[in-house]
Design a protein around this motif. Sequence first.
Motif, PDB file in Angstrom:
ATOM      1  N   UNK A 425    -119.886 -15.353  42.408  1.00 30.20           N
ATOM      2  CA  UNK A 425    -119.261 -16.674  42.529  1.00 30.20           C
ATOM      3  C   UNK A 425    -118.969 -17.257  41.156  1.00 30.20           C
ATOM      4  N   UNK A 426    -119.912 -17.102  40.221  1.00 29.02           N
ATOM      5  CA  UNK A 426    -119.663 -17.579  38.857  1.00 29.02           C
ATOM      6  C   UNK A 426    -118.510 -16.793  38.246  1.00 29.02           C
ATOM      7  N   UNK A 427    -118.469 -15.495  38.508  1.00 31.15           N
ATOM      8  CA  UNK A 427    -117.371 -14.662  38.008  1.00 31.15           C
ATOM      9  C   UNK A 427    -116.033 -15.150  38.552  1.00 31.15           C
ATOM     10  N   UNK A 428    -116.037 -15.544  39.812  1.00 29.76           N
ATOM     11  CA  UNK A 428    -114.794 -15.955  40.484  1.00 29.76           C
ATOM     12  C   UNK A 428    -114.351 -17.358  40.077  1.00 29.76           C
ATOM     13  N   UNK A 429    -115.297 -18.311  40.013  1.00 28.96           N
ATOM     14  CA  UNK A 429    -114.915 -19.719  39.871  1.00 28.96           C
ATOM     15  C   UNK A 429    -115.236 -20.331  38.513  1.00 28.96           C
ATOM     16  N   UNK A 430    -116.129 -19.707  37.758  1.00 30.28           N
ATOM     17  CA  UNK A 430    -116.559 -20.329  36.500  1.00 30.28           C
ATOM     18  C   UNK A 430    -116.585 -19.305  35.370  1.00 30.28           C
ATOM     19  N   UNK A 431    -115.443 -18.687  35.139  1.00 30.43           N
ATOM     20  CA  UNK A 431    -115.408 -17.615  34.146  1.00 30.43           C
ATOM     21  C   UNK A 431    -115.750 -18.110  32.738  1.00 30.43           C
ATOM     22  N   UNK A 432    -115.584 -19.408  32.486  1.00 24.13           N
ATOM     23  CA  UNK A 432    -115.914 -19.951  31.172  1.00 24.13           C
ATOM     24  C   UNK A 432    -117.393 -19.775  30.850  1.00 24.13           C
ATOM     25  N   UNK A 433    -118.218 -19.612  31.899  1.00 27.67           N
ATOM     26  CA  UNK A 433    -119.652 -19.453  31.669  1.00 27.67           C
ATOM     27  C   UNK A 433    -119.999 -18.111  31.015  1.00 27.67           C
ATOM     28  N   UNK A 434    -119.044 -17.201  31.027  1.00 25.48           N
ATOM     29  CA  UNK A 434    -119.254 -15.936  30.321  1.00 25.48           C
ATOM     30  C   UNK A 434    -119.600 -16.209  28.862  1.00 25.48           C
ATOM     31  N   UNK A 435    -119.071 -17.326  28.316  1.00 23.97           N
ATOM     32  CA  UNK A 435    -119.277 -17.650  26.904  1.00 23.97           C
ATOM     33  C   UNK A 435    -120.352 -18.709  26.691  1.00 23.97           C
ATOM     34  N   UNK A 436    -120.915 -19.222  27.785  1.00 26.22           N
ATOM     35  CA  UNK A 436    -122.027 -20.159  27.656  1.00 26.22           C
ATOM     36  C   UNK A 436    -123.211 -19.400  27.069  1.00 26.22           C
ATOM     37  N   UNK A 437    -123.990 -20.032  26.173  1.00 28.64           N
ATOM     38  CA  UNK A 437    -125.070 -19.314  25.481  1.00 28.64           C
ATOM     39  C   UNK A 437    -125.998 -18.527  26.400  1.00 28.64           C
ATOM     40  N   UNK A 438    -126.379 -19.152  27.545  1.00 28.36           N
ATOM     41  CA  UNK A 438    -127.350 -18.473  28.407  1.00 28.36           C
ATOM     42  C   UNK A 438    -126.773 -17.231  29.072  1.00 28.36           C
ATOM     43  N   UNK A 439    -125.456 -17.224  29.331  1.00 28.69           N
ATOM     44  CA  UNK A 439    -124.832 -16.055  29.966  1.00 28.69           C
ATOM     45  C   UNK A 439    -124.307 -15.065  28.928  1.00 28.69           C
ATOM     46  N   UNK A 440    -123.762 -15.573  27.837  1.00 23.91           N
ATOM     47  CA  UNK A 440    -123.205 -14.695  26.809  1.00 23.91           C
ATOM     48  C   UNK A 440    -124.261 -13.718  26.309  1.00 23.91           C
ATOM     49  N   UNK A 441    -125.442 -14.222  26.052  1.00 22.98           N
ATOM     50  CA  UNK A 441    -126.535 -13.371  25.581  1.00 22.98           C
ATOM     51  C   UNK A 441    -126.936 -12.348  26.634  1.00 22.98           C
TER      52      UNK A 441
END
Length: 572
Positions: A425-441
Amino acid sequence: MSLELKRSFLEDELDLFSEEADLTDDLAFMHWFYRRHFDLDDEDEIPPDEIVDGSGERQIDLFRIDIDDIEQRSHIWLIQTKTSKSFGANTVSLMKAGLDFIFKTKRKKVLELKNQKFVQKILEARDVIKQYGNTNISVSCLYVTLGDDQNLPEEALENASNIMDEYESGGVFGDFEFKFCGVHELDRILNIRRNRARKINFDLPIAYDANRPSIIEFESAGVGSLLCTVRGEDLAKLALVEPRDAVFDANVRGNLGLGGRVNKNIYASSIENEQAKYFWFMNNGITMVCDAFSIVRDPDSPMVKLTNLQIINGCQTTSSIRAAYEAGELSEDVKLQLKIYQSKDRSFVDNVVVATNNQNAIGTRDLHANDEIQLLIQRRIEEDYDLFYERKRGEAKSANVPKSKVINMEKAGQAYLAVFKRQPTISRAQKYKVYAPEYYSEIFEKGRPSQIAVSHELYKYSETLGRKAYRELEDDDPLRNILNYGVFHITRIMWWVLEKETDIDTADHASLITKIRSGTKRIEKVHERATDILFDIVDENNESFVNLNNYFKKTASQQDINKHLVKLEKDD
């Protein structure tokens, strides 16, 4: 993961070197480091007298003495190499004992050593000290392993500090260093060697008038700068220097070509004579960094001599002007503002890259494009799978890589979230979170390149079938929206099917990637099974097959998947 990736690259190179040189691992590492550190050609050998490894060598494997007769100075190198993945405090203590033996032990005691190579180097070092004086001697003591030199054991650091207190702080020599050389330093040395072929030096003509101010020089905090004007034709010639596009290596994006509106406008304004006259005023200009620059104020041929330059802002402007020049359409009236910064400080350069304004909008992805981890992932994927991991927009196109071989960094991050973090769901609707510190790492630093690659290829397989379904299936066919909007959810389920319902080895990512890219019948069956499961999930939860786009953007969709898959496992 940065450490493990770098170490894996080094181990690959060391294995190859060991095999080609027909040496044991320990000897191969010693010879390999010597060649790389002192920048020798592969056919060059270590002078035999500099290898003092053996009985009584006091933790010194390599003993090198460089003489500079012109400056009347000498540099003594004392090197210990070990293939271990750590730095031992005891080894540091023993190296301290080795230093003391070399510089403090009486000659009579030295001569008693059976290791004659070591004896001769000690005597040679002492003769050099007598000849040039101890304050004209530099000593470098290197402890080299495959360990983490950015996370050193406290005891090892304390022992090294004791060495520095005696030999450096005491002013015994003109210069003294004790250095831990581990994975990060070895990788840096390799990159310097590897990138040397892409080092760009150029004599760039500039506009200069001795009778009125035409250039501005400024220096602050150790950074030199120059503001001047350059002709479009001269900038285009710089951009044509081979290797092509190497001048953009430090830019956060590659050459985007002429596909975008902004770049088309730049191209158009550079070829139309009336607009070209105002190019200097209408364009933001170019920003370069370099190791050094010098201005030649010759009124007939003014120029700035640039050493190891990079265009860090203005890639799109420069490439558009280059395209116009290559097409024979560039107006001779095109002139641009040029800012040049002279600094070897990488952190300063990185800050300038991020802070500089750009005419094309920069996204969060662009600002991560030159992260060290992204460079490492790109290299590993290319070496292991012959695929191109595109860190920055336009990079693959600039390198003429076919789309079928491109792994898009952002899509790969989204796919990894769906497959290995089970969050479609995050992949589908909130792709910007890929670069959020908690997900990017979690994705790029903790995830393995092979996982990133296989996730992307699964996603791309699903996405291709989803697009095909949306084109070919009837509007009222429920599978149409599932296949189109549920791509990341199907990708997540495909991985579950591969692990739970097939005998395919999901740990063998290379083989799996080959199967996915080949579109084998087995992968087709896995996709069909995943689609059927998702269909059942949607049906069970009374979701409308018409408005599935919203459903797949809700957290409930991935929760429903998790529950359903648990139930399937229990039923088995």
